[in-house]
Design a protein around this motif. Structure first.
Motif, short mmCIF file in Angstrom:
data_model
loop_
_atom_site.label_atom_id
_atom_site.label_comp_id
_atom_site.label_asym_id
_atom_site.label_seq_id
_atom_site.Cartn_x
_atom_site.Cartn_y
_atom_site.Cartn_z
N UNK A 1 0.94 -1.30 -0.01
CA UNK A 1 -0.06 -0.02 0.04
C UNK A 1 1.03 1.25 0.00
N UNK A 2 1.83 1.11 0.73
CA UNK A 2 2.95 2.36 0.77
C UNK A 2 4.27 1.85 0.67
N UNK A 3 4.76 2.48 -0.56
CA UNK A 3 6.26 2.20 -0.92
C UNK A 3 7.06 3.37 -0.46
N UNK A 4 7.79 3.24 0.58
CA UNK A 4 8.68 4.29 1.18
C UNK A 4 9.84 4.60 0.37
N UNK A 5 10.57 3.60 -0.20
CA UNK A 5 11.82 3.54 -1.38
C UNK A 5 10.97 4.28 -2.47
N UNK A 6 9.98 4.06 -3.04
CA UNK A 6 9.67 5.00 -4.22
C UNK A 6 9.43 6.32 -3.61
N UNK A 7 8.58 6.50 -2.82
CA UNK A 7 8.24 7.97 -2.16
C UNK A 7 9.94 8.64 -1.98
N UNK A 8 10.85 8.04 -1.64
CA UNK A 8 11.90 8.73 -1.19
C UNK A 8 12.76 9.15 -2.40
N UNK A 9 12.63 8.15 -3.57
CA UNK A 9 13.22 8.25 -4.96
C UNK A 9 12.70 9.32 -5.56
N UNK A 10 11.13 9.62 -5.57
CA UNK A 10 10.29 10.63 -6.15
C UNK A 10 10.93 11.71 -5.70
N UNK B 1 14.27 12.96 -6.85
CA UNK B 1 14.41 13.41 -8.25
C UNK B 1 13.83 14.62 -8.38
N UNK B 2 12.45 15.07 -7.61
CA UNK B 2 11.91 16.40 -7.68
C UNK B 2 12.97 17.30 -7.16
N UNK B 3 13.72 16.99 -6.05
CA UNK B 3 14.73 18.01 -5.56
C UNK B 3 15.73 18.34 -6.62
N UNK B 4 16.33 17.27 -7.32
CA UNK B 4 17.32 17.25 -8.26
C UNK B 4 16.93 18.07 -9.33
N UNK B 5 15.53 17.89 -9.94
CA UNK B 5 15.12 18.55 -10.95
C UNK B 5 15.01 20.22 -10.44
N UNK B 6 14.60 20.49 -9.38
CA UNK B 6 14.62 21.90 -8.65
C UNK B 6 16.02 22.50 -8.60
N UNK B 7 16.91 21.46 -8.09
CA UNK B 7 18.23 22.39 -8.05
C UNK B 7 19.15 22.43 -9.33
N UNK B 8 18.76 21.57 -10.28
CA UNK B 8 19.23 21.73 -11.82
C UNK B 8 18.88 23.09 -12.26
N UNK B 9 17.67 23.54 -12.06
CA UNK B 9 17.24 24.74 -12.57
C UNK B 9 17.79 25.88 -11.69
N UNK B 10 17.75 25.73 -10.38
CA UNK B 10 18.12 26.91 -9.46
C UNK B 10 19.12 26.20 -8.50
N UNK B 11 20.43 26.34 -8.87
CA UNK B 11 21.43 25.85 -7.78
C UNK B 11 21.57 26.36 -6.60
N UNK B 12 21.03 27.69 -6.39
CA UNK B 12 21.13 28.42 -5.25
C UNK B 12 20.21 28.00 -3.99
#
Length: 55
Positions: A7-16, A19-30
């Motif tokens: 019902x709840x996949x913690x590994x998938x949640x952490x990966x998501x 990945x979301x943070x990585x994309x945000x930091x790629x656009x705005x490193x500061x």
């Protein structure tokens, strides 16, 4: 074959989140440094207490 569906996949949640943070930091490193500074400020007392306890 797995019988019970997760019902709840913690590994998938952490990966998501990562990945979301990585994309945000790629656009705005500061943004990464800004967030880290906020975290250090918020938890500075705990961090200092832990450093004192380790020495």
């Amino acid at each position: 074959m797995m019988k019970n569906k997760k019902i709840f996949d913690a590994v998938k949640m952490m990966r998501d989140i990562r990945n979301k943070h990585h994309e945000e930091y790629e656009k705005n490193p500061e943004l990464r440094e800004k967030r880290l500074a906020e975290i250090r400020k918020k938890y500075s007392a705990r961090i200092k207490n832990k450093e004192l306890a380790n020495h």
